[in-house]
Motif scaffolding. Structure first.
Motif, short mmCIF file in Angstrom:
data_model
loop_
_atom_site.label_atom_id
_atom_site.label_comp_id
_atom_site.label_asym_id
_atom_site.label_seq_id
_atom_site.Cartn_x
_atom_site.Cartn_y
_atom_site.Cartn_z
N THR A 161 19.54 93.74 -145.42
CA THR A 161 18.69 94.90 -145.70
C THR A 161 19.48 96.08 -146.26
O THR A 161 18.90 96.99 -146.84
N PHE A 162 20.80 96.06 -146.09
CA PHE A 162 21.62 97.17 -146.58
C PHE A 162 21.80 97.11 -148.10
O PHE A 162 21.71 98.13 -148.79
N TYR A 163 22.08 95.93 -148.59
CA TYR A 163 22.44 95.79 -150.00
C TYR A 163 21.20 95.57 -150.86
O TYR A 163 20.31 94.79 -150.53
N LYS A 164 21.18 96.27 -151.98
CA LYS A 164 19.97 96.30 -152.78
C LYS A 164 19.67 94.98 -153.48
O LYS A 164 18.53 94.74 -153.87
N SER A 165 20.67 94.11 -153.66
CA SER A 165 20.39 92.93 -154.47
C SER A 165 19.66 91.84 -153.69
O SER A 165 19.24 90.86 -154.26
N PHE A 166 19.49 92.04 -152.38
CA PHE A 166 18.79 91.02 -151.60
C PHE A 166 17.35 91.41 -151.37
O PHE A 166 17.03 92.57 -151.14
N ALA A 175 26.93 93.59 -154.00
CA ALA A 175 25.52 93.29 -153.76
C ALA A 175 24.64 94.51 -153.97
O ALA A 175 23.63 94.68 -153.31
N GLY A 176 25.01 95.34 -154.90
CA GLY A 176 24.14 96.47 -155.21
C GLY A 176 24.33 97.64 -154.27
O GLY A 176 23.37 98.12 -153.67
N LEU A 234 29.76 85.57 -146.39
CA LEU A 234 28.36 85.90 -146.10
C LEU A 234 27.66 86.43 -147.34
O LEU A 234 26.58 85.94 -147.72
N ILE A 235 28.26 87.41 -147.98
CA ILE A 235 27.57 88.03 -149.11
C ILE A 235 27.49 87.09 -150.30
O ILE A 235 26.44 87.01 -150.97
N PRO A 257 16.18 92.01 -135.91
CA PRO A 257 15.92 91.14 -137.07
C PRO A 257 14.45 90.80 -137.19
O PRO A 257 13.81 90.40 -136.21
N TRP A 288 21.17 90.36 -140.70
CA TRP A 288 19.99 91.19 -140.98
C TRP A 288 20.41 92.53 -141.57
O TRP A 288 19.85 92.99 -142.57
N SER A 289 21.38 93.17 -140.94
CA SER A 289 21.78 94.48 -141.45
C SER A 289 22.38 94.35 -142.84
O SER A 289 22.14 95.19 -143.70
N VAL A 290 23.11 93.27 -143.10
CA VAL A 290 23.67 93.07 -144.44
C VAL A 290 22.56 92.80 -145.45
O VAL A 290 22.53 93.35 -146.55
N VAL A 348 22.86 87.03 -135.93
CA VAL A 348 21.76 87.26 -136.86
C VAL A 348 21.54 88.75 -137.10
O VAL A 348 21.09 89.16 -138.17
N THR A 349 21.91 89.59 -136.12
CA THR A 349 21.78 91.03 -136.35
C THR A 349 22.68 91.50 -137.47
O THR A 349 22.31 92.35 -138.28
N GLN A 350 23.86 90.93 -137.54
CA GLN A 350 24.77 91.32 -138.62
C GLN A 350 24.23 90.88 -139.97
O GLN A 350 24.23 91.63 -140.94
N VAL A 406 28.20 95.40 -143.42
CA VAL A 406 27.58 96.38 -144.31
C VAL A 406 28.66 97.30 -144.88
O VAL A 406 29.68 97.54 -144.23
N LEU A 457 18.17 82.58 -143.73
CA LEU A 457 19.07 83.57 -143.16
C LEU A 457 19.75 82.98 -141.92
O LEU A 457 20.95 83.12 -141.70
N PHE A 511 21.16 98.19 -137.11
CA PHE A 511 20.54 99.06 -138.09
C PHE A 511 20.12 98.23 -139.30
O PHE A 511 20.84 97.34 -139.73
#
Lengths: 151, 639, 212
Positions: free
Chosen positions: A60-65, B302-303, A22-23, C168, A56-58, A52-54, B321, A41, C156
């Motif tokens: 928005t969690f990681y700064k490089s996206f 990923a930062g 995914l990442i 989402p 989405w959280s990934v 899609v919730t997972q 996450v 996405l 979240f």
């Protein structure tokens, strides 16, 4: 930015259908399109098999996206410890004033995205600003302005 | 490339490659470490390439230009090393290349002005330069020497020789025992005994048959630290070989390299190295004919600084996450996809081939009794010689900063050293008190005085700091500890995963205290409250990020309480840093009336006629520093 | 402690605040305490969900020999002869600070005010950014939707202080079936207030599924 964009399908095909990719996939799409659109996405989720919730959280969690398109040029002000000790904070604020955007945001004309990074490894030259792949050492607003005019 | 089918063929390949080398052939090694790249090393390299290839040089043997990893002496970059004389040229510009080619490569003479000089002495050979002479380069020995994109170069330097030795002469248990006896402890900062971790993982896997995984932690998030970056970029095979040996020891078939995405060069070099290793049969199925399968995959970060934490890496690899989970169960019991997993730092893996090569006792005799081996540090900040250094554990902090680092430059006075990044602490130059520790440690580690503090895991922990990954930031009296503590908290606030309350709320809470202090607000009792809040994070946080987040605050209060009191009670920042407590003033003796400051000031609060003294309106001044930046005569002073 | 060290699946004898207690195999310290009606405060714990360990209010100090460790009781099983303290100085220090910060983070929540008052925390020195906020990001709603109901409608977004409960693209999620489980497990009134942002207008539903 590359002139021709790879079809999303070609990017997807490079990874097996498993959540562990995914990442990596998000990174490739981010690099190719400068952001991750809703459509992409969804395609990524379907390919690796996560809800899609997972995704989405990934995303928005990681700064490089980024979920919004980034600017043509990336200005990254280093806020590593040494750069901070040598005035990195003031430099970021000067950039924010001059470009009219807060850190993490893109100018309205989509030309510049201003960001902060923590350590590019050029500590002997602190404070450092990167414009795309170029390093500006012992930077201040004067030097940066000159460099941006060249763009 | 011909696939190697047994260890004898590896030796033959190495011998053949070495024999084919001409010892007199001049080699130009251009450093492409991050520091040198930032000052144009790529242009220097290009200049060499075109100068040598395009001309018909009057030389017996065509010189070879090699782009290498970090040479370590970052403050003197761009660095170029010339073999066979081991000449070290510093601050080389593209314009200098022509002269170097003609003078050194063709005529064999030295370009004096490009040599490193200090206090009137010029140093020809890299081996003589004090910065290098005092180090003990084991992990760094190939970095700056080999071309990281050429596996043959690595093999000539000894790569995969230890893997072959392990496969042929040692059983998997022998390997684990060797690593245990060596005393190797995790180099990412935790300092956990590596051999013990491997042993426990194997035991867990025996109780619970199924795959076992190994991971290299390349999420080097501490700002100012680039040890792992140098290894991954400059000697990727060291990591691959270390992991292959570990895989053999623990019965692992699949390994992962988790590399932060901010290191694209490292990712590229690792990917190329893996591809070349596979082609030679050093990775993949039936490695060197020993019936052992092992392969590696690169996953990008990923930062997220929190993904330097073990369970967060696992979450990230599983496509989730980067939220840590409580331990126990430890990854050695239930890690990646619930299977026993070993996660070690990149530098830790890079130590393994050397331990196998020279033996456990050799390694155990290096360094300090409970912190064996060497450690790579990223020495930065207010110190003359900045860069990457490798020293035996147990060296004194003073030797590291004063003798290798060359001390604090200019007018500054040595104040403190910050180690371990945001998880570490601030250790003062004058360290006189007895220690009380926040963690359990053996009682025979003596307190130290005046930078005689031994740089090893336990001594650093006793000061309230941690060894950390290797970031070592030198501070002088123009650096404010209140400001630095605040800086680290802001860093961590952005990086906290947000799962647990003590960390998510507590970082913000501690920051409120520090924001107040830096503005001169608050009362002395607030310092005690802040310490108490810090302890709540130490005890209550879910993972290492939250548990160690108070370290900069707690150590700065412990050793520099007076500086806090100066802010709070006297409304004064002794270092002249905290904006609300300082004023900028234009020195009438120096100002030349050029009006540049008035033109640049975003608040338009500087007045003065052309050629006349300018003054800053203190009520409107926001201390942005723009005037200081543009003033051509440095007339803006800080009070 | 693996099952091979406890071959007869015996109960584990230890103490909580000096009181001898016994845990059945597989019980955590918290479950044992609840069995004996010994009070340990919780916020993110719910018997129908896997323990999450995010609120940290259930921390206890566990001493074995000389070493004392503060740990969440919802996640840790006891071992023989462990001494557990539910109100030691270190434990109270964690709870009081967390509760004081919660008063600032979730000022609108009655439940948190009550819980805080029980530990003597009636006011907060920290800044209040949103006076209407009640969500403490305990994760129960996300967990119930994932683990029990299985439709994964909410999650979240972002991280750290910006971590927020959302769907989402911040639009109502078709995957939501309107079962109301998330509301029933929410320890405050937070989800109640924002249910429509998850569920949307029921009359315009066209069905549910995953990636839409």
């Amino acid at each position: 930015m590359k002139p021709a964009r790879q079809d999303i399908e070609i990017i997807l095909e490079q990874y097996p259908r498993h959540p562990q990719h995914l990442i990596n996939l998000l990174q490739d799409v981010q690099a190719e399109y400068s952001y991750i659109s809703a459509e992409h996405l969804t395609l990524i989720c379907d390919h690796v098999g996560v809800p899609v919730t997972q995704a989405w959280s990934v995303a928005t969690f990681y700064k490089s996206f980024s979920l919004e398109p980034r600017g043509e040029h990336e200005i990254k002000v280093c806020l590593g410890t040494t750069c901070h000790l040598k005035g990195g904070q003031r430099l970021v604020e000067a950039c924010e004033r001059n470009l009219g955007v807060a850190r993490g945001q893109t100018t309205d004309d989509l030309k510049f995205t201003l960001d902060t990074v923590k350590c590019v490894g050029a500590c002997a030259l602190a404070p450092v600003v990167m414009v795309d792949e170029d390093y500006l050492g012992e930077a201040n607003m004067v030097i940066l302005k000159k460099r941006l005019e060249q763009v | 490339m011909q696939r190697l089918t047994n260890t004898a063929e590896l030796k033959v390949l190495r011998d053949n490659l070495l024999q084919a080398q001409d010892p007199h052939r001049p080699i130009v090694r251009v450093c492409r470490g991050p520091g040198c790249l930032a000052v144009g090393a790529d242009k220097v390299s290009q200049a060499f390439q075109s100068a040598i290839q395009s001309q018909n040089l009057e030389v017996k043997v065509q010189p070879l230009v090699k782009d290498t990893g970090c040479h370590g002496f970052c403050s003197q970059g761009p660095l170029v090393n010339l073999a066979p004389a081991n000449l070290c040229y510093v601050r080389v510009k593209p314009e200098d290349v022509e002269e170097i080619v003609q003078t050194t490569l063709v005529k064999g003479a030295v370009v004096e002005r490009l040599l490193y000089s200090d206090n009137g002495t010029r140093y020809k050979s890299a081996a003589d330069i004090p910065f290098y002479r005092m180090q003990q380069k084991i992990i760094l020995q190939n970095i700056g020497v080999i071309d990281p994109l050429d596996i043959h170069d690595a093999i000539m330097a000894g790569a995969y020789h230890s893997l072959a030795k392990a496969l042929i002469e040692m059983s998997p248990d022998d390997v684990i025992r060797t690593v245990e006896i060596s005393g190797l402890r995790g180099r990412g900062g935790g300092g956990f005994p590596t051999g013990y971790k491997w042993k426990r993982t194997v035991e867990n896997a025996q109780e619970n048959p199924g795959p076992v995984y190994i991971i290299a932690n390349g999420e080097e998030g501490d700002p100012g630290a680039f040890m792992d970056r140098a290894i991954m970029e400059g000697d990727p095979h060291a990591v691959i070989e270390g992991m292959a040996i570990g895989a053999y020891a623990m019965g692992v078939n699949q390994g992962f390299l988790y590399v932060r995405h901010e290191y694209p060069i490292a990712i590229r070099h690792l990917a190329a190295a893996i591809a070349q290793a596979r082609a030679l049969g050093l990775l993949g199925k039936n490695i060197l004919g020993a019936g052992f399968d092992f392969d590696l995959q690169i996953n990008r970060g990923a930062g997220a600084y929190v993904c330097g934490e073990e369970t967060a890496i696992i979450a990230s690899l599983e496509g989730r996450v980067g939220e840590p989970v409580t331990r126990p169960p430890y990854p050695s019991q239930q890690g990646l996809w619930g299977r026993p997993t070993v996660i070690n730092n990149v530098e830790t893996w890079a130590n393994v081939p050397h331990i196998i090569d020279h033996g456990a006792q050799w390694y155990a005799d290096l360094g300090a009794p409970r912190s064996t081996g060497t450690k790579i540090f990223s020495l930065v900040g207010k110190v003359k010689n900045t860069g990457l250094v490798e020293v035996p554990m147990g060296i004194s902090l003073g030797a590291l900063v004063e003798e290798i680092g060359g001390g604090v430059p200019g007018q500054g006075r040595f104040k403190a050293v910050q180690t371990g990044g945001p998880s570490g602490g601030i250790i003062p130059y004058e360290l006189k008190e007895e220690f009380t520790d926040y963690h359990f440690h053996p009682p025979d580690v003596k307190p130290a005085d005046k930078m005689e503090l031994s740089v090893d895991f336990d001594s650093m922990a006793q000061t309230g700091s941690i060894m950390g990954g290797g970031g070592m930031i030198v501070m002088d009296d123009h650096d404010c500890v209140v400001d630095l503590a605040r800086y680290f908290l802001r860093f961590l606030e952005e990086e906290s995963c947000g799962k647990c309350l003590p960390c998510r709320l507590g970082l913000k809470g501690m920051l409120e205290f520090l924001n107040n202090f830096s503005q001169g607000k608050g009362a002395p009792a607030d310092i005690d409250a802040l310490e108490s809040l810090g302890k709540a994070l130490v005890d209550g946080s879910l993972c290492g990020l939250g548990r160690t987040a108070p370290n900069p605050v707690l150590t700065s209060i412990r050793y520099f309480r007076d500086e806090y009191l100066a802010h709070i009670v006297d409304h004064h920042c002794p270092a002249g840093v905290c904006r609300d407590l300082i004023t900028y003033r234009i020195d009438p003796e120096i100002c030349n009336g050029c009006t540049l400051c008035a033109q640049t000031c975003p608040q338009v609060c500087i007045t003065g006629a052309n050629q006349q003294l300018h003054t800053i309106d203190q009520d409107a001044c926001i201390r942005c520093g723009a005037c200081m930046d543009v003033c051509p005569v440095d007339a803006v002073v800080v009070d | 402690m693996s099952s091979s060290e406890n071959p007869q699946n015996q109960v584990i004898s230890f103490t909580i605040d000096g009181q001898p207690v016994q845990a059945r195999p597989g019980w955590t310290i918290l479950e044992t305490a609840r069995h004996y009606r010994i009070h340990i405060p919780t916020l993110c714990f719910h018997p129908a969900l896997k323990p999450w360990g995010s609120c940290r209010l259930c921390v206890v100090e566990a001493r074995y020999g000389k070493r004392g460790k503060v740990m969440p009781s919802c996640l840790n099983p006891p071992i023989e002869e462990l001494e557990v303290f539910t109100d030691s100085e270190r434990v109270l220090n964690v709870r009081r600070w967390v509760l004081e910060m919660l008063l600032a983070g979730c000022p609108a929540s009655r439940e948190i005010k009550k819980l805080a008052a029980a530990y003597g925390v009636t006011s907060t020195r920290f800044a209040v950014t949103d006076p209407e906020e009640e969500c403490l990001r305990c994760g129960r709603c996300v967990a119930v939707c994932n683990e029990v109901v299985g439709v994964q409608a909410l999650t979240f977004g972002s991280r750290g202080v910006k971590k927020v409960l959302e769907t989402p693209y911040r639009v109502p999620n078709n995957a939501c079936i309107g079962c109301g489980c998330c509301v029933s497990v929410c320890p405050t009134g937070a989800l109640q207030k924002r249910l429509d942002t998850v569920r949307g207008d029921l009359s315009r539903r066209t069905g549910h599924g995953y990636a839409h």
